[in-house]
Design an enzyme around this catalytic site. Structure first.
Site, PDB file in Angstrom:
ATOM      1  N   GLY A 118       4.128   4.420  -2.069  1.00 55.39           N
ATOM      2  CA  GLY A 118       3.867   3.241  -1.265  1.00 55.39           C
ATOM      3  C   GLY A 118       3.390   3.578   0.130  1.00 55.39           C
ATOM      4  CB  SER A 119       4.208   6.319   2.494  1.00 57.27           C
ATOM      5  OG  SER A 119       5.558   6.054   2.753  1.00 57.27           O
ATOM      6  CE1 TYR A 145      11.794   2.657   5.082  1.00 60.19           C
ATOM      7  CE2 TYR A 145       9.986   2.532   3.531  1.00 60.19           C
ATOM      8  CZ  TYR A 145      10.952   3.265   4.179  1.00 60.19           C
ATOM      9  OH  TYR A 145      11.071   4.604   3.907  1.00 60.19           O
ATOM     10  CG  ASP A 251       4.090  -3.082   0.777  1.00 61.14           C
ATOM     11  OD1 ASP A 251       4.136  -2.775  -0.431  1.00 61.14           O
ATOM     12  OD2 ASP A 251       4.700  -2.448   1.660  1.00 61.14           O
ATOM     13  CD  GLU A 252       3.096  -8.894  -4.763  1.00 60.48           C
ATOM     14  OE1 GLU A 252       4.006  -8.804  -5.620  1.00 60.48           O
ATOM     15  OE2 GLU A 252       2.366  -9.883  -4.638  1.00 60.48           O
ATOM     16  CB  THR A 310      -4.402  12.601  -1.789  1.00 66.01           C
ATOM     17  OG1 THR A 310      -4.301  11.950  -3.057  1.00 66.01           O
ATOM     18  CG2 THR A 310      -4.516  11.552  -0.697  1.00 66.01           C
TER      19      THR A 310
END
Length: 457
Positions: A118-119, A145, A251-252, A310
């Protein structure tokens, strides 16, 4: 339900384990004192063979429970045949997940990228928003958060902000719409969230340099205490974004994939985000996250030189798992199951509240519920230590349930079991919680609370 057959761990083995655990870098909180050795379905077992019902889906992620057979088959096949390749290569599992997700979403959301956490997904979403709008200022809620990386961490206001020097510039906060405690009230005492939101935006407009890029928000603020956005709040937030030329990022990580009773929680209000991020539930316990945006956002950002690459970008193994999760959740209509089972859970928790005055509030939706613990139901004085004590007793007696504690808030239980949980298991878990309340409130330091009175120091 399978049972674990094993010899209890010896005292020497237990001591050796915890001594070795000291080699771990501490994350900022306390390690659980339970050594889990096995997990299956909705149940875990510790090193002594003790059965523990999982009311948090691991780290709010094991949507289908532990060891779901179809997921195990996908993982086995992926490890044997196609696990990880060069990140710029595109594989069938990646394309299949993109197809499945976009078929489940409004047509505007039709471009995907797959990452691990999530980050990362929120970090990527913030960069997309900044590049698309040309702004750099980010607005999030005061109990938010959204991650621990540099950008997502700067948009996180609930924890982890101190000791690292300045955060990224341009991060602003709006008051979390906390109906139970907000000072904004109508004359009849009901919550006036619209005035609170307008006031918050007036402060943002004073601080902004004119470079507002986006709002990032959870439909149910989870780590912030299972705070459900009021009806109409997300629509109003979208209007504020459009008025200022900002994007709305939803954000889910925890609410997506059916948990709240809708496939995606933003659908509850019929609001379509500009960017959607998924993680936790999409991988059903494996590290998988997704960013989904419009063709226009993807095209313009690509033209402007967007770069986010990434090691585990679009990994085939976890994408195959994600595609299978989408298939299962749709096929077995888990959103409907979450609504039905969530109604059972809510009824049980409301019954618990009538029994224990220290339960100040019951809130949430579907199979994502919270109960806030207070010392005094009239003053709503927070009861952090009481919540911790009840949670610890529940774990001792066979229930894993998480308590979050933020400044100005009572200890709040986050209850989010796997969607595969049975109604009998829901009742069993609440019965364990009931017994934990009764046990702790019999202790000398909490007896006044049990009688509906404030603790006297």
């Amino acid at each position: 339900m399978p049972t674990a057959v094993q010899q209890p761990i010896s005292k020497e083995e237990d001591q050796a384990f915890w001594k070795s655990s000291q080699k771990l870098i501490r994350y900022g909180g306390s390690w659980s004192n339970v050594i889990v050795t096995k997990a299956k379905g909705t149940v875990m077992w510790d090193a002594n063979g003790r059965r523990i019902l999982d009311f948090t889906s691991g780290q709010m992620s094991s949507l289908l429970g532990h060891g779901y057979p179809e997921i195990c088959e996908v993982v086995d096949d992926g490890m044997r045949n196609l696990d990880h390749i060069f990140s710029a290569m595109v594989t069938k599992p990646v394309v299949e997940l993109a197809e499945r997700l976009t078929d489940m979403l409004p047509p505007q959301l039709n471009r995907c990228m797959f990452l691990s956490t999530g980050s990362e997904t929120n970090e990527c979403a913030l960069k997309l928003a900044k590049m698309y709008t040309g702004g750099y200022e980010v607005v999030s809620l005061s109990a938010s958060y959204h991650g621990m990386t540099h950008g997502s961490g700067a948009a996180t206001f609930s924890v982890g902000r101190k000791g690292y020097g300045p955060q990224l510039p341009g991060n602003f906060t709006l008051p979390v719409p906390y109906a139970y405690r907000s000072r904004f009230r109508h004359e009849d005492g009901s919550y006036d969230w619209k005035s609170e939101l307008e006031y918050g935006w007036s402060l943002i407009d004073c601080q902004s340099t004119g470079a507002l890029a986006c709002v990032i928000i959870e439909p149910i603020v989870s780590t912030g205490g299972i705070i459900t956005l009021p009806e109409g709040y997300l629509k109003e937030m979208k209007k504020h974004c459009e008025k200022r030329g900002m994007l709305l990022i939803v954000d889910e990580a925890q609410t997506g994939m059916g948990r709240t009773g809708d496939m995606f929680a933003f659908q509850h209000e019929g609001v379509i985000p500009d960017i959607l991020t998924l993680s936790k539930t999409l991988g059903a316990g494996l590290p998988l996250g997704a960013i989904i945006c419009s063709e226009e956002i993807e095209r313009l950002c690509n033209e402007r030189g967007f770069f986010y690459y990434t090691t585990h970008l679009n990994d085939p193994l976890v994408c195959a798992v994600g595609a299978k999760v989408c298939e299962i959740v749709e096929r077995d209509d888990f959103p409907a199951q979450a609504r039905r089972k969530g109604a059972v859970l809510k009824e049980c928790l409301l019954n618990l509240q009538t029994k224990y005055p220290c339960i100040g509030d019951v809130r949430g939706r579907g199979l994502m519920m919270g109960i806030e613990i207070v010392l005094d139901p009239e003053t709503k004085e927070p009861a952090d230590s009481l919540g911790t004590a009840i949670s610890a007793r529940a774990m001792e007696t066979g229930l894993s349930c998480n308590v979050v504690q933020l400044k100005g808030m009572g200890g709040t239980f986050r209850i989010a079991p796997p969607l595969t949980i049975s109604e009998d298991e829901i009742r069993e878990g609440v019965d364990i919680l009931d017994a934990a309340f009764a046990y702790v409130l019999q202790q000398e330091e909490y007896r006044n609370v049990a009688q509906g009175q404030k603790i006297v120091p």
